[in-house]
Design a protein around this motif. Structure first.
Motif, short mmCIF file in Angstrom:
data_model
loop_
_atom_site.label_atom_id
_atom_site.label_comp_id
_atom_site.label_asym_id
_atom_site.label_seq_id
_atom_site.Cartn_x
_atom_site.Cartn_y
_atom_site.Cartn_z
N ASN A 50 32.98 58.15 38.32
CA ASN A 50 32.86 57.36 39.55
C ASN A 50 31.45 57.56 40.10
O ASN A 50 31.11 58.65 40.55
N TRP A 93 29.93 56.61 42.73
CA TRP A 93 29.83 56.98 44.14
C TRP A 93 30.07 58.47 44.31
O TRP A 93 29.30 59.18 44.97
N ALA A 108 31.46 48.22 49.75
CA ALA A 108 32.86 47.81 49.68
C ALA A 108 33.04 46.35 50.08
O ALA A 108 34.14 45.81 49.97
N SER A 109 31.96 45.72 50.56
CA SER A 109 32.03 44.32 50.99
C SER A 109 30.63 43.73 50.91
O SER A 109 29.63 44.45 50.78
N MET A 136 28.23 49.09 39.42
CA MET A 136 29.66 49.19 39.62
C MET A 136 30.05 50.66 39.72
O MET A 136 29.49 51.50 39.02
N CYS A 141 32.90 52.11 38.89
CA CYS A 141 33.64 52.58 37.71
C CYS A 141 33.45 51.61 36.54
O CYS A 141 33.26 50.41 36.74
N TRP A 164 31.31 40.42 40.75
CA TRP A 164 32.12 41.63 40.57
C TRP A 164 33.37 41.63 41.44
O TRP A 164 34.09 42.63 41.49
N ILE A 183 33.52 41.34 44.78
CA ILE A 183 33.32 41.95 46.10
C ILE A 183 33.06 40.83 47.10
O ILE A 183 32.15 40.03 46.93
N SER A 222 37.02 46.50 50.77
CA SER A 222 38.07 47.18 50.00
C SER A 222 38.24 48.60 50.54
O SER A 222 37.39 49.12 51.28
N GLN A 225 38.16 51.40 48.94
CA GLN A 225 37.22 52.32 48.31
C GLN A 225 35.96 51.57 47.91
O GLN A 225 36.00 50.36 47.65
N ARG A 237 33.29 49.75 45.81
CA ARG A 237 33.39 49.06 44.53
C ARG A 237 32.07 49.11 43.77
O ARG A 237 32.03 48.90 42.56
N ALA A 238 30.99 49.36 44.52
CA ALA A 238 29.65 49.40 43.91
C ALA A 238 28.77 50.30 44.75
O ALA A 238 29.14 50.72 45.85
#
Length: 215
Positions: free
Chosen positions: A106, A108, A128-129, A148, A150, A174, A176, A181, A183, A185-186
């Protein structure tokens, strides 16, 4: 500390090119190797003593790998952490641990972990957005690298962006959107100009002894 002597079997989750290189060196040192990979005739399986052909989350196959191995490792970070956790719960020896895998798979968590240790990393922000992306653009600027959280490896899952339009297009591609979200996402990462890249490999045993290999 339990020593894994030559003649013992090393189990490898993943059958790609890194597993192949690991296997060739392990066999040169006198170890046996068994790998688990969903692809028949995987690169690692071609040189290993045996290959289990099954998905990484197949409990029966993972149990077979653990039962036939003195120690289990994984050749890349995109194997399910749950499979490694299950092996540990069954009392199998796994190196590195599932806790390390959860960080390294991960981006992040990985960046945050390194920053918390005081190591030098490029400036980065969790995304996340789309709004998070706009905020990161103002704080860090362009050019930037969008990654990304993951699933990316070997240059996949990352894009160099130079304008707000490129950034928005990448985030939407992707999946977003404006809705945040739960968690990240990027991550939005500062672009670092460089002349060359070098890689220093270090290892640590269970006693805490650290060894680095020459460049």
């Amino acid at each position: 500390m339990t020593i894994i002597e030559p003649g013992c079997t090393i189990g490898v989750l993943g059958g790609g090119q890194l597993g192949r290189m690991l296997t060739l060196e392990a066999k040169r040192m006198g170890y046996r190797v068994i790998t688990l990979d969903p692809e028949p005739d995987a690169p690692c399986g071609q040189v290993a003593d045996a290959q289990i052909v099954a998905p990484y989350d197949d409990r029966e196959a993972v149990a077979q790998l653990g039962g036939r191995s003195a120690v289990v490792t994984y050749e890349f970070e995109n194997v399910p952490a749950a499979s490694v956790q299950w092996l540990e719960a069954e009392g199998r020896r796994v190196c590195p641990s599932s806790a390390i895998l959860a960080i390294t798979q991960n981006r992040w968590r990985e960046k945050t972990f390194l920053a918390d240790l005081g190591l030098g990393v490029p400036r980065f922000r969790a995304i996340a957005s789309v709004e998070d992306g706009e905020r990161a653009a103002r704080e860090i600027g362009f050019p930037a690298v969008l990654k990304m959280v993951c699933g990316g490896y070997d240059g996949k899952g990352q894009t160099l962006v130079r304008t707000p339009e490129e950034a928005q297009q990448t985030l939407r591609r992707w999946g977003i959107s404006e809705s945040a979200s739960a968690q990240p996402r990027a991550i939005w990462e500062q672009w670092v100009p460089f002349v060359k890249e070098v890689s220093m490999i270090g290892v640590r045993d269970e006693r805490g002894m650290i060894l680095t290999y020459p460049l």
